[in-house]
Design a protein around this motif. Sequence first.
Motif, mmCIF file in Angstrom:
data_model
loop_
_atom_site.group_PDB
_atom_site.id
_atom_site.type_symbol
_atom_site.label_atom_id
_atom_site.label_comp_id
_atom_site.label_asym_id
_atom_site.label_seq_id
_atom_site.Cartn_x
_atom_site.Cartn_y
_atom_site.Cartn_z
ATOM 1 N N GLY A 1 0.793 -1.217 0.000
ATOM 2 C CA GLY A 1 0.000 0.000 0.000
ATOM 3 C C GLY A 1 0.830 1.274 0.000
ATOM 4 N N ASP A 2 2.110 1.142 0.328
ATOM 5 C CA ASP A 2 2.999 2.308 0.354
ATOM 6 C C ASP A 2 3.389 2.738 -1.053
ATOM 7 O OD1 ASP A 2 4.912 1.546 3.391
ATOM 8 O OD2 ASP A 2 2.897 2.375 3.069
ATOM 9 N N SER A 3 4.070 3.868 -1.100
ATOM 10 C CA SER A 3 4.594 4.393 -2.364
ATOM 11 C C SER A 3 6.111 4.479 -2.296
ATOM 12 C CB SER A 3 4.018 5.783 -2.646
ATOM 13 O OG SER A 3 2.625 5.737 -2.813
ATOM 14 N N LEU A 4 6.726 4.465 -3.480
ATOM 15 C CA LEU A 4 8.176 4.559 -3.594
ATOM 16 C C LEU A 4 8.492 5.184 -4.941
ATOM 17 C CD1 LEU A 4 10.421 3.545 -1.638
ATOM 18 C CD2 LEU A 4 10.576 1.489 -3.039
ATOM 19 N N ARG A 5 9.540 5.999 -4.993
ATOM 20 C CA ARG A 5 9.959 6.553 -6.271
ATOM 21 C C ARG A 5 11.390 6.140 -6.572
ATOM 22 N NH1 ARG A 5 10.579 12.702 -8.700
ATOM 23 N NH2 ARG A 5 12.461 12.733 -7.411
ATOM 24 N N LEU A 6 11.555 5.486 -7.692
ATOM 25 C CA LEU A 6 12.874 5.108 -8.160
ATOM 26 C C LEU A 6 13.417 6.187 -9.091
ATOM 27 C CD1 LEU A 6 12.319 1.339 -9.033
ATOM 28 C CD2 LEU A 6 12.904 2.386 -6.831
ATOM 29 N N SER A 7 14.717 6.374 -9.031
ATOM 30 C CA SER A 7 15.387 7.341 -9.896
ATOM 31 C C SER A 7 16.509 6.652 -10.653
ATOM 32 C CB SER A 7 15.970 8.490 -9.076
ATOM 33 O OG SER A 7 14.960 9.183 -8.370
ATOM 34 N N CYS A 8 16.819 7.177 -11.813
ATOM 35 C CA CYS A 8 17.918 6.652 -12.626
ATOM 36 C C CYS A 8 18.671 7.839 -13.208
ATOM 37 C CB CYS A 8 17.373 5.765 -13.734
ATOM 38 S SG CYS A 8 18.607 5.171 -14.905
ATOM 39 N N LEU B 1 10.491 6.421 -11.737
ATOM 40 C CA LEU B 1 9.357 5.495 -11.703
ATOM 41 C C LEU B 1 8.650 5.722 -10.372
ATOM 42 C CD1 LEU B 1 7.857 3.216 -13.231
ATOM 43 C CD2 LEU B 1 9.146 1.605 -11.803
ATOM 44 N N GLN B 2 7.485 6.344 -10.437
ATOM 45 C CA GLN B 2 6.666 6.527 -9.254
ATOM 46 C C GLN B 2 5.784 5.306 -9.076
ATOM 47 O OE1 GLN B 2 6.579 9.122 -6.933
ATOM 48 N NE2 GLN B 2 5.179 7.750 -5.817
ATOM 49 N N MET B 3 5.924 4.650 -7.929
ATOM 50 C CA MET B 3 5.189 3.411 -7.682
ATOM 51 C C MET B 3 4.250 3.629 -6.498
ATOM 52 S SD MET B 3 8.255 0.624 -8.201
ATOM 53 C CE MET B 3 9.144 1.122 -6.736
ATOM 54 N N ASN B 4 2.975 3.542 -6.752
ATOM 55 C CA ASN B 4 1.956 3.705 -5.714
ATOM 56 C C ASN B 4 1.220 2.391 -5.471
ATOM 57 O OD1 ASN B 4 2.575 6.485 -5.643
ATOM 58 N ND2 ASN B 4 1.024 6.925 -7.201
ATOM 59 N N SER B 5 0.552 2.311 -4.338
ATOM 60 C CA SER B 5 -0.240 1.117 -3.997
ATOM 61 C C SER B 5 0.569 -0.156 -4.212
ATOM 62 C CB SER B 5 -1.522 1.084 -4.839
ATOM 63 O OG SER B 5 -2.286 2.258 -4.632
ATOM 64 N N LEU B 6 1.765 -0.172 -3.681
ATOM 65 C CA LEU B 6 2.654 -1.312 -3.896
ATOM 66 C C LEU B 6 2.094 -2.597 -3.306
ATOM 67 C CD1 LEU B 6 6.022 0.523 -3.379
ATOM 68 C CD2 LEU B 6 5.438 -0.859 -5.377
ATOM 69 N N LYS B 7 2.370 -3.692 -3.997
ATOM 70 C CA LYS B 7 1.908 -5.018 -3.599
ATOM 71 C C LYS B 7 3.120 -5.921 -3.368
ATOM 72 C CE LYS B 7 -2.083 -4.539 -6.681
ATOM 73 N NZ LYS B 7 -2.814 -5.147 -7.831
ATOM 74 N N PRO B 8 2.957 -6.967 -2.578
ATOM 75 C CA PRO B 8 4.075 -7.902 -2.378
ATOM 76 C C PRO B 8 4.617 -8.462 -3.693
ATOM 77 C CG PRO B 8 2.403 -8.281 -0.735
ATOM 78 C CD PRO B 8 1.827 -7.272 -1.675
ATOM 79 N N GLU B 9 3.752 -8.627 -4.669
ATOM 80 C CA GLU B 9 4.202 -9.155 -5.967
ATOM 81 C C GLU B 9 5.024 -8.159 -6.773
ATOM 82 O OE1 GLU B 9 1.077 -9.155 -4.714
ATOM 83 O OE2 GLU B 9 -0.417 -8.853 -6.307
ATOM 84 N N ASP B 10 5.130 -6.929 -6.288
ATOM 85 C CA ASP B 10 6.020 -5.955 -6.926
ATOM 86 C C ASP B 10 7.464 -6.110 -6.446
ATOM 87 O OD1 ASP B 10 3.386 -3.563 -6.585
ATOM 88 O OD2 ASP B 10 3.991 -4.615 -8.416
ATOM 89 N N THR B 11 7.684 -6.989 -5.484
ATOM 90 C CA THR B 11 9.033 -7.230 -4.978
ATOM 91 C C THR B 11 9.929 -7.752 -6.090
ATOM 92 O OG1 THR B 11 8.304 -7.665 -2.719
ATOM 93 C CG2 THR B 11 10.405 -8.626 -3.384
ATOM 94 N N ALA B 12 11.037 -7.053 -6.320
ATOM 95 C CA ALA B 12 11.952 -7.409 -7.407
ATOM 96 C C ALA B 12 13.150 -6.468 -7.389
ATOM 97 C CB ALA B 12 11.244 -7.308 -8.759
ATOM 98 N N VAL B 13 14.132 -6.814 -8.196
ATOM 99 C CA VAL B 13 15.194 -5.865 -8.507
ATOM 100 C C VAL B 13 14.740 -5.077 -9.732
ATOM 101 C CG1 VAL B 13 17.593 -5.559 -9.179
ATOM 102 C CG2 VAL B 13 16.970 -7.377 -7.571
ATOM 103 N N TYR B 14 14.784 -3.771 -9.619
ATOM 104 C CA TYR B 14 14.326 -2.898 -10.695
ATOM 105 C C TYR B 14 15.530 -2.326 -11.436
ATOM 106 C CZ TYR B 14 9.509 -3.172 -9.163
ATOM 107 O OH TYR B 14 8.249 -3.632 -8.856
#
Length: 121
Positions: free
Chosen positions: A15-22, A81-94
Amino acid sequence: QVQLVESGGGLVQAGDSLRLSCQASGRTFSRNAMAWFRQAPGKEREGVAAISWNGDSTTYAESVKERFTISRDNAKNMLYLQMNSLKPEDTAVYYCAGYYNSHYSGPIDSWGQGTQVIVSS
């Protein structure tokens, strides 16, 4: 090729959010399409989202539509990459990836080293 360095991964709750940067360097970032891929343990690498050179065109995997947003700042040579409403299945190396061409229909010629995202239930 372009050099790519990802950041922003971490451990979050569902349910949390995270923003990845490159951060990109080494060639004219603004001329090339970019993308985010991910690889979960025991699974193949899959495309998450891609964006054209000027940001006018984007595409998303069905599993992340309406939750993730890809964007870029060509003035800063940055991909996000703005990631909202995160789910356990989103677990990965990005992974951040750079295309040879201005659109994401062409080959990829650059990869970052990856950043880990873990979503706990």
